[in-house]
Design a protein around this motif. Sequence first.
Motif, PDB file in Angstrom:
ATOM      1  N   PRO A  28       0.918  -1.044   0.167  1.00 50.05           N
ATOM      2  CA  PRO A  28       0.021  -0.113   0.028  1.00 50.05           C
ATOM      3  C   PRO A  28       0.927   1.180   0.136  1.00 50.05           C
ATOM      4  O   PRO A  28       1.793   1.303   0.739  1.00 50.05           O
ATOM      5  CB  PRO A  28      -0.935  -0.164   1.369  1.00 50.05           C
ATOM      6  N   TRP A  29       0.549   2.226  -0.799  1.00 51.23           N
ATOM      7  CA  TRP A  29       1.295   3.457  -0.967  1.00 51.23           C
ATOM      8  C   TRP A  29       1.326   4.065   0.470  1.00 51.23           C
ATOM      9  O   TRP A  29       2.512   4.683   0.564  1.00 51.23           O
ATOM     10  CB  TRP A  29       0.542   4.397  -2.035  1.00 51.23           C
ATOM     11  N   GLU A  30       0.482   4.308   1.036  1.00 52.12           N
ATOM     12  CA  GLU A  30       0.589   4.703   2.313  1.00 52.12           C
ATOM     13  C   GLU A  30       1.726   4.351   3.159  1.00 52.12           C
ATOM     14  O   GLU A  30       2.266   5.163   3.885  1.00 52.12           O
ATOM     15  CB  GLU A  30      -0.571   4.731   3.102  1.00 52.12           C
ATOM     16  N   GLU A  31       2.007   3.150   3.265  1.00 51.62           N
ATOM     17  CA  GLU A  31       3.253   2.549   3.993  1.00 51.62           C
ATOM     18  C   GLU A  31       4.451   3.080   3.467  1.00 51.62           C
ATOM     19  O   GLU A  31       5.522   3.158   4.231  1.00 51.62           O
ATOM     20  CB  GLU A  31       3.120   1.011   4.065  1.00 51.62           C
ATOM     21  N   THR A  32       4.644   3.230   2.086  1.00 48.16           N
ATOM     22  CA  THR A  32       5.715   3.823   1.393  1.00 48.16           C
ATOM     23  C   THR A  32       5.813   5.210   1.770  1.00 48.16           C
ATOM     24  O   THR A  32       6.955   5.744   2.187  1.00 48.16           O
ATOM     25  CB  THR A  32       6.142   3.303   0.017  1.00 48.16           C
ATOM     26  N   GLU A  33       4.819   5.850   1.948  1.00 56.03           N
ATOM     27  CA  GLU A  33       4.734   6.995   1.826  1.00 56.03           C
ATOM     28  C   GLU A  33       5.192   7.563   3.412  1.00 56.03           C
ATOM     29  O   GLU A  33       5.876   8.729   3.505  1.00 56.03           O
ATOM     30  CB  GLU A  33       3.380   7.797   1.749  1.00 56.03           C
ATOM     31  N   ASN A  34       4.904   6.899   4.277  1.00 51.36           N
ATOM     32  CA  ASN A  34       5.189   6.895   5.798  1.00 51.36           C
ATOM     33  C   ASN A  34       6.817   7.081   5.706  1.00 51.36           C
ATOM     34  O   ASN A  34       7.313   7.516   6.829  1.00 51.36           O
ATOM     35  CB  ASN A  34       4.391   6.035   6.792  1.00 51.36           C
ATOM     36  N   ILE A  35       7.479   6.109   5.037  1.00 52.18           N
ATOM     37  CA  ILE A  35       8.912   6.030   5.268  1.00 52.18           C
ATOM     38  C   ILE A  35       9.527   7.405   4.632  1.00 52.18           C
ATOM     39  O   ILE A  35      10.325   8.023   5.082  1.00 52.18           O
ATOM     40  CB  ILE A  35       9.495   4.848   4.283  1.00 52.18           C
ATOM     41  N   LEU A  36       8.879   7.856   3.516  1.00 48.29           N
ATOM     42  CA  LEU A  36       9.460   9.109   2.942  1.00 48.29           C
ATOM     43  C   LEU A  36       9.154  10.365   3.832  1.00 48.29           C
ATOM     44  O   LEU A  36       9.814  11.097   4.250  1.00 48.29           O
ATOM     45  CB  LEU A  36       8.473   9.487   1.748  1.00 48.29           C
ATOM     46  N   LEU A  37       7.901  10.119   4.547  1.00 51.37           N
ATOM     47  CA  LEU A  37       7.639  11.492   5.657  1.00 51.37           C
ATOM     48  C   LEU A  37       8.694  11.012   7.047  1.00 51.37           C
ATOM     49  O   LEU A  37       9.428  12.207   7.262  1.00 51.37           O
ATOM     50  CB  LEU A  37       6.320  11.307   6.233  1.00 51.37           C
ATOM     51  N   ASP A  38       8.959  10.059   7.308  1.00 48.23           N
ATOM     52  CA  ASP A  38       9.940   9.762   8.237  1.00 48.23           C
ATOM     53  C   ASP A  38      11.228  10.306   8.186  1.00 48.23           C
ATOM     54  O   ASP A  38      11.977  10.616   8.840  1.00 48.23           O
ATOM     55  CB  ASP A  38       9.854   8.271   8.665  1.00 48.23           C
ATOM     56  N   LEU A  39      11.993  10.109   6.872  1.00 47.42           N
ATOM     57  CA  LEU A  39      13.170  10.343   6.146  1.00 47.42           C
ATOM     58  C   LEU A  39      13.351  11.574   5.886  1.00 47.42           C
ATOM     59  O   LEU A  39      14.347  12.157   5.638  1.00 47.42           O
ATOM     60  CB  LEU A  39      13.657   9.349   5.260  1.00 47.42           C
ATOM     61  N   HIS A  40      12.004  12.374   5.551  1.00 49.32           N
ATOM     62  CA  HIS A  40      11.921  13.680   5.387  1.00 49.32           C
ATOM     63  C   HIS A  40      12.775  13.897   3.794  1.00 49.32           C
ATOM     64  O   HIS A  40      13.462  14.941   3.730  1.00 49.32           O
ATOM     65  CB  HIS A  40      12.784  14.643   6.228  1.00 49.32           C
ATOM     66  N   ILE A  41      12.125  13.075   3.239  1.00 52.38           N
ATOM     67  CA  ILE A  41      13.015  13.084   1.505  1.00 52.38           C
ATOM     68  C   ILE A  41      11.771  13.810   0.675  1.00 52.38           C
ATOM     69  O   ILE A  41      10.698  13.283   0.589  1.00 52.38           O
ATOM     70  CB  ILE A  41      13.226  11.594   0.888  1.00 52.38           C
ATOM     71  N   PRO A  42      12.306  14.965   0.405  1.00 52.85           N
ATOM     72  CA  PRO A  42      11.067  15.282  -0.752  1.00 52.85           C
ATOM     73  C   PRO A  42      10.949  14.878  -1.923  1.00 52.85           C
ATOM     74  O   PRO A  42      12.092  14.893  -2.840  1.00 52.85           O
ATOM     75  CB  PRO A  42      11.750  17.062  -0.735  1.00 52.85           C
ATOM     76  N   ILE A  43       9.845  14.541  -2.439  1.00 48.10           N
ATOM     77  CA  ILE A  43       9.699  13.693  -3.671  1.00 48.10           C
ATOM     78  C   ILE A  43       8.349  14.272  -4.214  1.00 48.10           C
ATOM     79  O   ILE A  43       7.582  14.688  -3.456  1.00 48.10           O
ATOM     80  CB  ILE A  43       9.723  12.277  -3.447  1.00 48.10           C
ATOM     81  N   THR A  44       8.456  14.227  -5.532  1.00 46.99           N
ATOM     82  CA  THR A  44       7.070  14.686  -6.443  1.00 46.99           C
ATOM     83  C   THR A  44       6.509  13.277  -6.563  1.00 46.99           C
ATOM     84  O   THR A  44       7.063  12.529  -7.322  1.00 46.99           O
ATOM     85  CB  THR A  44       7.336  15.602  -7.499  1.00 46.99           C
TER      86      THR A  44
END
Length: 151
Positions: free
Chosen positions: A130-146
């Motif tokens: 599920p995208w939300e689980e990958t998105e949570n990693i991006l949020l946690d790591l503070h990685i800006p992505i479009t």
Amino acid sequence: MSSPKYVVGDLFTAPEGAILVHACNTLGSWGSGIALTFREQYPEAFVAYQAHCNQHKLSESLVGSCLIIRGDYHDVACLFTSRAYGRRKDRKEQILDATRSALLDLNAQNVEPRKELHACRFNSGKFGVPWEETENILLDLHIPITANTPE
């Protein structure tokens, strides 16, 4: 906290100089889903990706790493988030662990001048996370992505 920015449209129309990010297996196959589109759009990147996989075939070091393939217009970032694909793909927890590590590797390689990161909702297609689980990693790591979403 950097959260993903969402845009509607084709990932491959990202601005010149951007890094296009997608999740990959370690077997050297871009045979379906967004990976197939990457292979069609960037055949030279596919050859480099496949050679990299073949070079590390017997090594576990690919999982959780990132290969950035430099291009004339876009660079391609291969996040190695699963050893295989289809029925043999890694379990969701393994894919998420590998995603965290691969994103850290990508971030470490994306040095000054930092390039914009553009991605599909990676892991959520053929890997079934599920995208939300990958998105949570991006949020946690503070990685800006479009994150590009289809029209």
